[in-house]
Design a protein around this motif. Structure first.
Motif, PDB file in Angstrom:
ATOM      1  N   ARG A   1       1.094  -1.310  -0.279  1.00 21.83           N
ATOM      2  CA  ARG A   1      -0.161  -0.495  -0.094  1.00 21.83           C
ATOM      3  C   ARG A   1      -0.041   1.049   0.024  1.00 21.83           C
ATOM      4  NH1 ARG A   1      -5.110   1.101   1.230  1.00 21.83           N
ATOM      5  NH2 ARG A   1      -5.287   3.311   2.016  1.00 21.83           N
ATOM      6  N   TRP A   2       1.632   1.109   1.179  1.00 24.57           N
ATOM      7  CA  TRP A   2       3.187   2.525   0.684  1.00 24.57           C
ATOM      8  C   TRP A   2       3.717   2.748  -0.068  1.00 24.57           C
ATOM      9  CZ3 TRP A   2       3.864   6.112   4.015  1.00 24.57           C
ATOM     10  CH2 TRP A   2       3.288   7.043   5.220  1.00 24.57           C
ATOM     11  N   LEU A   3       3.736   1.606  -0.752  1.00 24.25           N
ATOM     12  CA  LEU A   3       4.358   1.429  -2.880  1.00 24.25           C
ATOM     13  C   LEU A   3       3.753   2.366  -3.442  1.00 24.25           C
ATOM     14  CD1 LEU A   3       7.015  -1.327  -2.680  1.00 24.25           C
ATOM     15  CD2 LEU A   3       7.930   0.850  -2.165  1.00 24.25           C
ATOM     16  N   ASN A   4       2.387   2.076  -3.212  1.00 25.09           N
ATOM     17  CA  ASN A   4       1.555   1.995  -4.229  1.00 25.09           C
ATOM     18  C   ASN A   4       0.896   3.152  -4.198  1.00 25.09           C
ATOM     19  OD1 ASN A   4       0.116   0.783  -6.796  1.00 25.09           O
ATOM     20  ND2 ASN A   4      -0.544  -0.922  -5.360  1.00 25.09           N
ATOM     21  N   TYR A   5       0.177   3.720  -2.580  1.00 27.23           N
ATOM     22  CA  TYR A   5       0.403   5.405  -2.516  1.00 27.23           C
ATOM     23  C   TYR A   5       1.702   6.346  -3.171  1.00 27.23           C
ATOM     24  CZ  TYR A   5      -4.439   4.106  -1.883  1.00 27.23           C
ATOM     25  OH  TYR A   5      -5.470   3.602  -1.722  1.00 27.23           O
ATOM     26  N   SER A   6       3.109   5.623  -2.396  1.00 27.58           N
ATOM     27  CA  SER A   6       3.525   6.526  -2.908  1.00 27.58           C
ATOM     28  C   SER A   6       4.088   6.733  -4.409  1.00 27.58           C
ATOM     29  CB  SER A   6       5.650   5.503  -2.425  1.00 27.58           C
ATOM     30  OG  SER A   6       4.626   5.937  -1.152  1.00 27.58           O
ATOM     31  N   TRP A   7       3.984   6.072  -5.326  1.00 29.10           N
ATOM     32  CA  TRP A   7       4.340   6.184  -6.349  1.00 29.10           C
ATOM     33  C   TRP A   7       2.886   6.792  -7.291  1.00 29.10           C
ATOM     34  CZ3 TRP A   7       6.855   5.785 -10.561  1.00 29.10           C
ATOM     35  CH2 TRP A   7       6.116   5.434 -12.155  1.00 29.10           C
ATOM     36  N   ARG A   8       1.534   6.225  -7.080  1.00 30.73           N
ATOM     37  CA  ARG A   8       0.742   7.049  -7.154  1.00 30.73           C
ATOM     38  C   ARG A   8       1.032   9.026  -7.211  1.00 30.73           C
ATOM     39  NH1 ARG A   8      -4.978   4.607  -6.024  1.00 30.73           N
ATOM     40  NH2 ARG A   8      -4.598   2.180  -6.548  1.00 30.73           N
ATOM     41  N   THR A   9       1.606   9.281  -5.470  1.00 30.89           N
ATOM     42  CA  THR A   9       1.555  10.827  -5.761  1.00 30.89           C
ATOM     43  C   THR A   9       2.857  10.834  -7.118  1.00 30.89           C
ATOM     44  OG1 THR A   9       1.261  10.266  -3.816  1.00 30.89           O
ATOM     45  CG2 THR A   9       2.421  11.932  -4.188  1.00 30.89           C
ATOM     46  N   PHE A  10       3.828  10.117  -6.669  1.00 30.40           N
ATOM     47  CA  PHE A  10       5.051  10.984  -8.190  1.00 30.40           C
ATOM     48  C   PHE A  10       4.593  10.911  -9.145  1.00 30.40           C
ATOM     49  CE2 PHE A  10       8.079   9.355 -10.859  1.00 30.40           C
ATOM     50  CZ  PHE A  10       9.414  10.572  -9.883  1.00 30.40           C
ATOM     51  N   PHE A  11       4.011   9.964  -9.740  1.00 31.90           N
ATOM     52  CA  PHE A  11       3.593   9.773 -10.751  1.00 31.90           C
ATOM     53  C   PHE A  11       2.222  10.605 -11.211  1.00 31.90           C
ATOM     54  CE2 PHE A  11       0.659   8.013 -14.196  1.00 31.90           C
ATOM     55  CZ  PHE A  11       1.349   8.131 -15.615  1.00 31.90           C
ATOM     56  N   TYR A  12       1.328  11.016  -9.993  1.00 30.34           N
ATOM     57  CA  TYR A  12       0.664  12.196 -10.431  1.00 30.34           C
ATOM     58  C   TYR A  12       0.776  13.224 -10.752  1.00 30.34           C
ATOM     59  CZ  TYR A  12      -2.785   8.823 -10.428  1.00 30.34           C
ATOM     60  OH  TYR A  12      -4.883   7.881 -10.178  1.00 30.34           O
ATOM     61  N   TYR A  13       1.714  13.982 -10.088  1.00 32.48           N
ATOM     62  CA  TYR A  13       2.336  15.085  -9.613  1.00 32.48           C
ATOM     63  C   TYR A  13       3.160  15.227 -10.733  1.00 32.48           C
ATOM     64  CZ  TYR A  13       5.134  19.286  -8.499  1.00 32.48           C
ATOM     65  OH  TYR A  13       5.477  19.954  -8.210  1.00 32.48           O
ATOM     66  N   ASN A  14       4.156  14.285 -11.307  1.00 36.09           N
ATOM     67  CA  ASN A  14       4.874  14.364 -12.215  1.00 36.09           C
ATOM     68  C   ASN A  14       4.215  14.743 -13.372  1.00 36.09           C
ATOM     69  OD1 ASN A  14       8.277  13.961 -12.110  1.00 36.09           O
ATOM     70  ND2 ASN A  14       7.201  12.874 -10.964  1.00 36.09           N
ATOM     71  N   GLN A  15       3.266  13.772 -14.037  1.00 35.41           N
ATOM     72  CA  GLN A  15       2.383  13.925 -15.416  1.00 35.41           C
ATOM     73  C   GLN A  15       1.340  15.336 -15.304  1.00 35.41           C
ATOM     74  OE1 GLN A  15       2.278  11.648 -17.897  1.00 35.41           O
ATOM     75  NE2 GLN A  15       3.652  11.058 -16.715  1.00 35.41           N
ATOM     76  N   LEU A  16       1.276  15.890 -14.076  1.00 35.00           N
ATOM     77  CA  LEU A  16       0.070  16.854 -14.199  1.00 35.00           C
ATOM     78  C   LEU A  16       1.283  18.478 -14.357  1.00 35.00           C
ATOM     79  CD1 LEU A  16      -2.273  17.109 -10.372  1.00 35.00           C
ATOM     80  CD2 LEU A  16      -2.398  17.415 -13.262  1.00 35.00           C
ATOM     81  N   VAL A  17       2.062  18.037 -13.134  1.00 33.37           N
ATOM     82  CA  VAL A  17       2.856  19.265 -14.049  1.00 33.37           C
ATOM     83  C   VAL A  17       3.981  19.498 -14.997  1.00 33.37           C
ATOM     84  CG1 VAL A  17       4.024  19.926 -11.481  1.00 33.37           C
ATOM     85  CG2 VAL A  17       5.076  18.817 -13.013  1.00 33.37           C
ATOM     86  N   LYS A  18       3.985  18.303 -15.861  1.00 40.97           N
ATOM     87  CA  LYS A  18       4.309  18.793 -18.003  1.00 40.97           C
ATOM     88  C   LYS A  18       3.330  19.098 -17.603  1.00 40.97           C
ATOM     89  CE  LYS A  18       7.009  14.915 -17.050  1.00 40.97           C
ATOM     90  NZ  LYS A  18       7.729  13.103 -17.994  1.00 40.97           N
ATOM     91  N   LYS A  19       2.309  19.148 -17.941  1.00 40.95           N
ATOM     92  CA  LYS A  19       0.810  19.939 -18.532  1.00 40.95           C
ATOM     93  C   LYS A  19       0.422  20.872 -18.308  1.00 40.95           C
ATOM     94  CE  LYS A  19      -2.760  17.882 -22.145  1.00 40.95           C
ATOM     95  NZ  LYS A  19      -3.475  17.084 -22.252  1.00 40.95           N
ATOM     96  N   TYR A  20      -0.217  21.003 -17.174  1.00 40.38           N
ATOM     97  CA  TYR A  20      -0.322  22.625 -16.406  1.00 40.38           C
ATOM     98  C   TYR A  20       0.801  22.447 -15.012  1.00 40.38           C
ATOM     99  CZ  TYR A  20      -4.178  19.766 -17.408  1.00 40.38           C
ATOM    100  OH  TYR A  20      -5.278  18.594 -18.922  1.00 40.38           O
ATOM    101  N   PRO A  21       1.681  23.486 -15.782  1.00 41.78           N
ATOM    102  CA  PRO A  21       2.544  23.350 -14.643  1.00 41.78           C
ATOM    103  C   PRO A  21       2.565  24.944 -13.860  1.00 41.78           C
ATOM    104  CG  PRO A  21       3.482  24.455 -17.076  1.00 41.78           C
ATOM    105  CD  PRO A  21       2.322  23.433 -17.321  1.00 41.78           C
TER     106      PRO A  21
END
Length: 231
Positions: free
Chosen positions: A172-192
């Motif tokens: 659970r910790w690994l999954n949510y940590s990955w989600r947080t990292f992945f979501y944030y990186n994808q968001l700021v690429k398209k929506y700085p």
């Protein structure tokens, strides 16, 4: 847009029973029962975490980047701090209640307590989910669904024989940590404009105190009106 929603739903449905199956395979049926109890109580605690309002609020501000960012940053800050506080409180307050009311569920409490400490990450993940849905970024959400499956299978396969049921907490910790990292990186690429700065999340300014004071005042008003009804 609709295709990605359906694909994400199909993958989620197809892998719904993956964790219980892996637990039964590597441990036993009793472990599945303990896991189910811990997760059910965890779900009840998570439902008390008020993230649903973001799904209704953010879509209204999609065309106003300044307002959208304001809501996003404030919500992120309150999610981190509120999630940390609620996670600690629930982790230590719920087990005694369960022990008093339903003592047969006590064996599930150590796992529940460890899982409960991931509440801030759960809240952050839910906020990102609401943000991406508001921005109609279903492709990003679908990509994350596939990586979730890979992380879950890999983590549980490795750690269930080594750590027993606590492998579920690691997963659970690994999954949510990955989600947080992945979501944030994808968001700021398209929506700085949604890029976060540490100082914005750690410090509370005057406006935060105004919002908090307003929330306390409204809570008091609600409690008074509720008390009048029962007089």
């Amino acid at each position: 847009y609709g295709f990605w929603i359906m694909l994400r739903y199909a993958v989620s449905r197809a892998t719904k029973d993956l964790r219980p199956w892996l637990i039964r395979t590597f441990l036993n049926t009793e472990a599945v029962a303990i896991f189910s109890v811990a997760v059910n109580i965890l779900t009840l605690a998570q439902d008390a975490f008020p993230m649903g309002m973001m799904s209704g609020l953010l879509p209204w501000e999609v065309n106003n980047p300044k307002r959208f960012r304001y809501i996003f940053v404030r919500a992120m800050k309150y999610t981190i701090w509120g999630g940390a506080a609620a996670g600690l409180i629930f982790a230590f307050a719920i087990p005694p209640v369960v022990g008093f009311v339903l003592p047969k569920y006590l064996p599930a409490m150590p796992l529940f307590q460890v899982l409960m400490l991931s509440l801030p990450l759960y809240g952050i993940s839910r906020l990102y989910l609401a943000t991406l849905i508001a921005l109609r970024e279903q492709k990003i959400l679908t990509a994350r669904t596939f990586t979730d499956v890979v992380i879950s299978v890999g983590t549980l396969t490795v750690f269930l024989p080594l750590a027993g049921l606590f492998a579920v907490a690691i997963e659970r910790w690994l999954n949510y940590s990955w989600r947080t990292f992945f979501y944030y990186n994808q968001l700021v690429k398209k929506y700085p404009f949604l890029r976060l700065h540490l100082s914005q999340l750690l410090w509370f300014d005057e406006e935060d105190y105004v919002i908090f004071s307003r929330g306390v005042a409204e809570t008091k008003t609600f409690i008074r009106s509720l008390a009048k009804r029962f007089k």
